[in-house]
Design an enzyme around this catalytic site. Structure first.
Site, PDB file in Angstrom:
ATOM      1  N   ASP A   1       0.863  -1.161   0.000  1.00  0.00           N
ATOM      2  CA  ASP A   1       0.000   0.000   0.000  1.00  0.00           C
ATOM      3  C   ASP A   1       0.912   1.227   0.000  1.00  0.00           C
ATOM      4  O   ASP A   1       2.038   1.171   0.499  1.00  0.00           O
ATOM      5  CB  ASP A   1      -0.881  -0.026   1.253  1.00  0.00           C
ATOM      6  N   ALA A   2       0.427   2.340  -0.539  1.00  0.00           N
ATOM      7  CA  ALA A   2       1.276   3.532  -0.639  1.00  0.00           C
ATOM      8  C   ALA A   2       1.153   4.457   0.565  1.00  0.00           C
ATOM      9  O   ALA A   2       2.120   4.692   1.292  1.00  0.00           O
ATOM     10  CB  ALA A   2       0.960   4.300  -1.924  1.00  0.00           C
ATOM     11  N   TYR A   3      -0.057   4.970   0.791  1.00  0.00           N
ATOM     12  CA  TYR A   3      -0.256   6.030   1.774  1.00  0.00           C
ATOM     13  C   TYR A   3      -0.289   5.471   3.194  1.00  0.00           C
ATOM     14  O   TYR A   3      -1.140   4.653   3.539  1.00  0.00           O
ATOM     15  CB  TYR A   3      -1.552   6.785   1.465  1.00  0.00           C
TER      16      TYR A   3
ATOM     17  N   ARG B   1      -7.083  12.193   7.092  1.00  0.00           N
ATOM     18  CA  ARG B   1      -6.892  10.795   6.731  1.00  0.00           C
ATOM     19  C   ARG B   1      -8.140   9.974   7.042  1.00  0.00           C
ATOM     20  O   ARG B   1      -8.568   9.132   6.239  1.00  0.00           O
ATOM     21  CB  ARG B   1      -5.677  10.227   7.471  1.00  0.00           C
TER      22      ARG B   1
ATOM     23  N   ASN C   1      -5.148   2.935  -3.501  1.00  0.00           N
ATOM     24  CA  ASN C   1      -6.380   3.647  -3.834  1.00  0.00           C
ATOM     25  C   ASN C   1      -6.110   4.868  -4.708  1.00  0.00           C
ATOM     26  O   ASN C   1      -7.015   5.369  -5.375  1.00  0.00           O
ATOM     27  CB  ASN C   1      -7.087   4.129  -2.560  1.00  0.00           C
TER      28      ASN C   1
END
Length: 225
Positions: free
Chosen positions: A11-13, A42, A119
């Site tokens: 996942d990135a964030y 967030r 996402n």
């Protein structure tokens, strides 16, 4: 379970990139509400993705991020449009967490394949990755945009096999979001929850393979020196 890993998918964030770095960069303009704004932004961003999934009303993550920010700025009484513009621009160049470059370098040296599954839409992910010191680490940057639904819908996790050609059991998936980690585990990925905040487990369907405090623990978990 993790010994059979052929590819690590991140996942990135919040996992690779610190979403808090956007607000931190403009703390002086925001003032004492900076920490509260970070947490609310967030939370609302993720909440809106779930609600849009339920409504069948997908929109680009950039739009969702902006809508969440608008709510949070209003809630904090911040009406200066220049702050909004600055924060959205900063979101395109989030900073990786301190241990990320060395961890990814170690995995690459071992021959491990690496990818991102996020996402975020490509117009957000690509400039962020390109601006970071890990820009050449990933063979693929996979976005939910191609399936028009957000995590934890199974169609998102299927993108890994479709694009990278790796069966779910050979994928080590990593996320700092407990709900995402459980979603991926329920789908069939051996999954590691990167529990940066020391939060309790959500206890959702899907058994996690492991839990780590940050990504520095990943090479040893995979048996990579």
């Amino acid at each position: 379970m993790l010994a059979d890993t052929e590819i690590c998918v991140f996942d990135a964030y919040g996992t690779l990139y610190d979403f808090g770095s956007a607000v931190a960069r403009h703390r002086s303009a925001i003032g004492s509400s900076a920490e509260s704004l970070t947490e609310m932004w967030r939370s609302k961003q993720i909440q809106y993705t779930w609600l849009r999934n339920s409504m069948g009303a997908y929109a680009k993550f950039w739009q969702v991020t902006g809508e969440a920010l608008d709510y949070c700025l209003a809630a904090h009484g911040l009406s200066d449009r220049s702050i909004r513009e600055a924060l959205m621009t900063a979101y395109l160049a989030l900073e990786p967490f301190p241990e990320v470059p060395a961890t990814l370098a170690a995995l690459k040296r071992s021959g491990m394949r690496l990818a991102i599954l996020s996402n975020g839409n490509p117009e957000m992910l690509e400039p962020m990755v390109a601006a970071s010191p890990v820009s050449d680490a990933f063979e693929a940057i996979l976005s939910v945009e191609s399936v028009g639904v957000f995590k934890p819908d199974a169609k998102v996790y299927r993108l890994v096999e479709a694009r990278c050609g790796v069966k779910p059991g050979k994928v080590c998936f990593l996320s700092s979001n407990c709900w995402d980690a459980h979603g991926a585990a329920h789908f069939g990925f051996p999954t590691v929850w990167v529990n940066r905040g020391g939060a309790p487990d959500d206890g959702l369907p899907g058994t996690l393979a492991a839990q780590v405090k940050d990504l520095s623990q990943l090479p040893s978990l995979l048996g990579v020196s």
